[in-house]
Design an enzyme around this catalytic site. Sequence first.
Site, mmCIF file in Angstrom:
data_model
loop_
_atom_site.group_PDB
_atom_site.id
_atom_site.type_symbol
_atom_site.label_atom_id
_atom_site.label_comp_id
_atom_site.label_asym_id
_atom_site.label_seq_id
_atom_site.Cartn_x
_atom_site.Cartn_y
_atom_site.Cartn_z
ATOM 1 N N THR A 162 9.191 -5.026 -6.696
ATOM 2 C CA THR A 162 8.497 -4.975 -5.414
ATOM 3 C C THR A 162 7.172 -5.709 -5.547
ATOM 4 O O THR A 162 6.606 -5.794 -6.651
ATOM 5 C CB THR A 162 8.319 -3.526 -4.908
ATOM 6 O OG1 THR A 162 7.957 -3.558 -3.531
ATOM 7 C CG2 THR A 162 7.285 -2.763 -5.714
ATOM 8 N N CYS B 247 0.159 1.024 -0.641
ATOM 9 C CA CYS B 247 1.525 1.518 -0.848
ATOM 10 C C CYS B 247 1.702 1.978 -2.299
ATOM 11 O O CYS B 247 0.971 1.543 -3.187
ATOM 12 C CB CYS B 247 2.543 0.423 -0.543
ATOM 13 S SG CYS B 247 2.583 -0.105 1.182
ATOM 14 N N HIS C 291 9.405 1.966 -2.178
ATOM 15 C CA HIS C 291 8.121 1.368 -1.808
ATOM 16 C C HIS C 291 7.581 2.121 -0.590
ATOM 17 O O HIS C 291 7.918 1.816 0.548
ATOM 18 C CB HIS C 291 8.319 -0.117 -1.501
ATOM 19 C CG HIS C 291 7.064 -0.876 -1.254
ATOM 20 N ND1 HIS C 291 6.865 -2.120 -1.786
ATOM 21 C CD2 HIS C 291 5.952 -0.609 -0.531
ATOM 22 C CE1 HIS C 291 5.695 -2.584 -1.391
ATOM 23 N NE2 HIS C 291 5.125 -1.668 -0.616
#
Length: 162
Positions: free
Chosen positions: A23, A29, A46
Site C-alpha cells: 500500500t 491512514c 488500509h
Amino acid sequence: MSQIIIGVGEYGVSNRPGDEIKTFALGSCVAVIFLDPRTGTLGMLHVALPESEINKTKSLDKPGYFADTGIPALLAEMARLGCSPQGQGMVVKLCGGANIMDTNEIFQIGKCNALSIKKLLWIYEMDVVAEDLGGTFSRSVSVSVETGEIILSSPGRPDWKL
C-alpha cells in the site's frame, strides 16, 4: 511473484509464497497487517477513518475504509483461506497514523485511527507485536507473504524494516 496493491479503504489477502502485498502513501491512514503463521496467510487493510458511524453507506460499499468495519471484513476474507475468523494466533503489526496536514493537531486523525484499531484488536484479544505509527511523514508499506518481512519507505528517507 505478483504484487497485490491495496488502495485506501481496501484490503487484500494471500497465502501464495511469491506474493507481496503493498500500500502507498499512508498519511493519517493506518495499515493493519495480519499474518497467520499456521496457514501462511497474510492480510493487509488500509484504514482511512476510525468509525463507520459517519457514513454508513460508504461502510457498506467499502468496509475497509473504517477500522470498525474493515477489521472484521479482513478477518472474514482470511477465514476463507483457513484462518481463524476471530483472529486467534495472528501476528499483528501496524504502520502509518501520521499527522501530516493537521499542523495545529486539532483533528489528530492518525492518532484516532490507531487508537480505534487497537481498541478493536483488544476486543478480539489480538496483540500488536510491532508498530511504526505517528510522526509527520507518510509511509508506503510492502509485505512479503513468504517471509512476513515488512519494508517501509518514505520520500527522502532510506527504507526501513518493521
